[in-house]
Each structure stands twice: as C-alpha cells, then as structure tokens.
Design an enzyme around this catalytic site. Sequence first.
Site, short mmCIF file in Angstrom:
data_model
loop_
_atom_site.label_atom_id
_atom_site.label_comp_id
_atom_site.label_asym_id
_atom_site.label_seq_id
_atom_site.Cartn_x
_atom_site.Cartn_y
_atom_site.Cartn_z
N GLU A 34 47.40 60.65 4.25
CA GLU A 34 47.18 61.69 3.25
C GLU A 34 47.68 63.04 3.75
O GLU A 34 47.38 63.44 4.89
CB GLU A 34 45.67 61.76 2.95
CG GLU A 34 45.34 61.90 1.52
CD GLU A 34 45.80 60.71 0.66
OE1 GLU A 34 46.88 60.82 0.03
OE2 GLU A 34 45.08 59.70 0.62
N ASP A 37 53.06 63.30 3.79
CA ASP A 37 54.43 63.16 3.24
C ASP A 37 55.23 64.45 3.36
O ASP A 37 56.38 64.43 3.78
CB ASP A 37 54.43 62.59 1.80
CG ASP A 37 53.69 63.42 0.77
OD1 ASP A 37 53.00 64.40 1.14
OD2 ASP A 37 53.80 63.09 -0.44
N ASP A 172 54.29 60.05 -4.19
CA ASP A 172 53.83 59.53 -5.49
C ASP A 172 54.99 59.02 -6.32
O ASP A 172 54.93 57.94 -6.92
CB ASP A 172 53.10 60.63 -6.27
CG ASP A 172 51.94 61.20 -5.48
OD1 ASP A 172 51.56 60.58 -4.47
OD2 ASP A 172 51.41 62.25 -5.88
N TYR A 221 46.43 73.18 -2.49
CA TYR A 221 47.43 72.22 -2.02
C TYR A 221 48.61 72.96 -1.39
O TYR A 221 49.01 72.67 -0.26
CB TYR A 221 47.90 71.34 -3.18
CG TYR A 221 48.89 70.28 -2.77
CD1 TYR A 221 48.46 69.01 -2.40
CD2 TYR A 221 50.26 70.54 -2.75
CE1 TYR A 221 49.37 68.03 -2.01
CE2 TYR A 221 51.17 69.58 -2.37
CZ TYR A 221 50.73 68.32 -2.01
OH TYR A 221 51.64 67.36 -1.64
C1 GLA Z 1 49.48 64.56 -3.94
C2 GLA Z 1 50.96 64.86 -3.74
C3 GLA Z 1 51.55 63.92 -2.67
C4 GLA Z 1 50.73 63.92 -1.39
C5 GLA Z 1 49.23 63.73 -1.72
C6 GLA Z 1 48.36 63.89 -0.51
O1 GLA Z 1 49.30 63.31 -4.50
O2 GLA Z 1 51.67 64.70 -4.94
O3 GLA Z 1 52.90 64.30 -2.42
O4 GLA Z 1 50.95 65.07 -0.66
O5 GLA Z 1 48.78 64.65 -2.70
O6 GLA Z 1 48.59 62.86 0.39
#
Ligand code: GLA
Length: 389
Positions: A34, A37, A172, A221
Amino acid sequence: MIVVPGLEEGFKGVFGAGSVTTVQAPGRVNLIGEHTDYNEGYVLPMAIDRGVTIAGRKRTDNKVVLHSIDYRQKCEFDLGSIHSDLSARWADYFKGVAFLLKKNGLPLGGCEAVLQGDLPQGAGLSSSAALEVASATFLQKLFRFDLGDLDLIRLCQQAENEFVGVKCGIMDQFASYMGKEGHALFLDCRSLEYRWAVLPKGLAVVVCDTGVERTLAGSAYNERRAQCEAAVGILAGKLPGIKALRDVSLCDFEKHQGLLDPVVLKRCRHILTENQRVLDMVEALGTGRLERVKVLMEESHVSLRDDYEVSCRELDVLAELGASTPGVFGSRMTGAGFGGCTVHLVRTEAVEGFQQKVGPAYEERTGRKATIHVFNASDGAKFLNGMDR
Ligand code: GLA
C-alpha cells in the site's frame, strides 16, 4: 459483474434503438503493497468481479453525451472543449481519458453512451480506475485505434493525475486492465514487469466496507506522496543516485534516518518495510505458508496505522476483529485508507462464521454497519460485444 443485459436496454431507453459497443472494466482489491506504487515499489492487487460497464455508439458530430444509470444524470460536452464539472464528477473520469486521448492525437469523434457500475464508490475498490479503464477501452474499440496495453494503462493514470487532480500511482489502472481470473497481480511499479500469482485454493478474499467514505482527491493522499518525494531529496544528499524510496535499503535508511524529520521518517519506514512485505507475501503465498501470510498482512496494517497514518478507527476495529477470528489468514486495510475497506483471507468454510462474528461485533463497537463482500479474482477489462461499423 451482472449489469450488462440491463445496460443495453438502458441505452435504448435513453438514446433509442440501435447496435452498441459494450465494454467492462473491474475494480480491484489490493492484497498487500500500500502506497508503494508511487514510490516505484511493489504491489499485489487483484481485479474483482465488480466493475463498470459502458455501452454506446458513435455520433456524427463532435459531442459526447453520457448517461449514468447510477446517478440518473446526463452529461454532455464537446470534444473541442473538455472541462471538469462539479455537478457531474462521475463524468470527469471519462472526460479525463478523452482529453488525454485527444492530446495524444488519437482519432476521437462524438459518441453517446450509458454507464453503470456495481462497485461501491469511495470504498477504496478503485471505482475511479475502473471507470477510466472502461472509458479508454470503450473509446479504443469505438474509434479503432490501438494504444497498446501499457500506454493505455499509463494514459488512464495520467487522466487521474492531470484531469481529476489525484496524484495516484499506477496500481489500480494496471490491475483493472491486466487482472486475471483466479490470480493476484505481482507488479513492479518501476519496470512495470508483472506476473500473475495463483491464489491458494480454499481461501476466500473477504472485503469489509467500513461505511466510512473516503475521498482520495483529499489533500492527505497527495501530501503523503510529497513527503516521500521530499525524503528522497534529503536522502539523496548521502545516497547519490537514488530516484525513489525504492532505491533505499533498510540498512542505508537506518544509517541516515536522523536527517529526516520524525513524521517523514515514519512515512519512509512504512514504504521500505511494505516493499519487503510484498516480496515476502508473494513467496509465502507461493509456498502455501499461510501463517506467514497472516503475520505479513497484520504487520502491513500496523505500519499503515502507525507509520503512514492512513487508517482510521473503523478500519482498525475490522482489522482487529478479523485477526482474532478463526480461519482467517490475514487482515488489513486496503487501498489508500482514511476509510474504505479491509481485506481478509479466509478459509472458505470459515466465511460464514466470519460474517456472523465480524458484522455484529463491528456494529457494536462503532455504531456502523459493515458491508461484507466475498470477491473472486477476475479478468481485467473486456470487450463484450459490438456491431458498430
Ligand atoms: C489509491 C491509488 C493507488 C495507490 C493506493 C494506495 O488506490 O490510486 O495508486 O497509491 O491508493 O496503495
């Protein structure tokens, strides 16, 4: 996903009879890895059997007319002037993809389409990525261009980064496009090399939705991402040549962590340990060492809770309840955090007991109802049919 027949009927109701092109793209649940990426690390998501379906056809003008069955709302725009619209946020993901395709010189024209999803939104199951990937797949089919898998995936990510304004990584969109039935996807987010990892037989992937909605576009985020990048800048003073936290070994980190402020230090520690956990998890799943899987998933949750600080009380309660339930081999929050879902690997015969225990206990402790899903690992985006000429 079960929405297709109704959707084509829905199209007829809104736009009238005629043949349509229909595509589908799934959401995803991340098993481990998590926030790694966008630090060019490792992830292990799987595409799920829920997603977004789009059915539509070309128009003869330059207009795009979309109708969301879920929102019962229409959104219309001209390809010559694509702007975000606060009153129809759902359409931004399609618009973002169309905007990027145009920017890259691909041959788009007007079209009309209905959209429908069976993914809970804001639950951390990538309804946004599913919509982007479905939009790109739909437009590619309709206008007959061929972007290539990686370019299509990157374009969807870029649409979210540049048009929607969330600096998400590539996990994702990658999972939504490249998922494979019965498998998780082990992805190196730097090289984009991947391999499908078979999920052990007899284990169900159970996802509990806290009912706490998270909005990824929220600043937290992007703030986490900025903290990671700032750390790379500082550590590069001692470790020349590093480009991302991926390049920092735990040993070097321990040596130089004193340079970082205490919050940034914790953020880095999560990323470095989480990357190692993904590698260990792939190995443990492959060799059927489920006790190890359980430990890794629980450590991941603690690290996200204490070091990355993206959990919340409801996620912690579900992770804790899962961890103490018989037949459960791993419980953790999944996705970006701040609400959304937990994921649990549960022996198939223990799923019923899990539901009976976790649902009521969660409600008792939080006053909220959890929605409990059992998802199957599925294929990525699919073209379902189309008679468009
Ligand atoms: C969201 C983002 C992903 C990733 C997750 C955390 O889903 O879209 O790119 O960073 O959070 O793992």
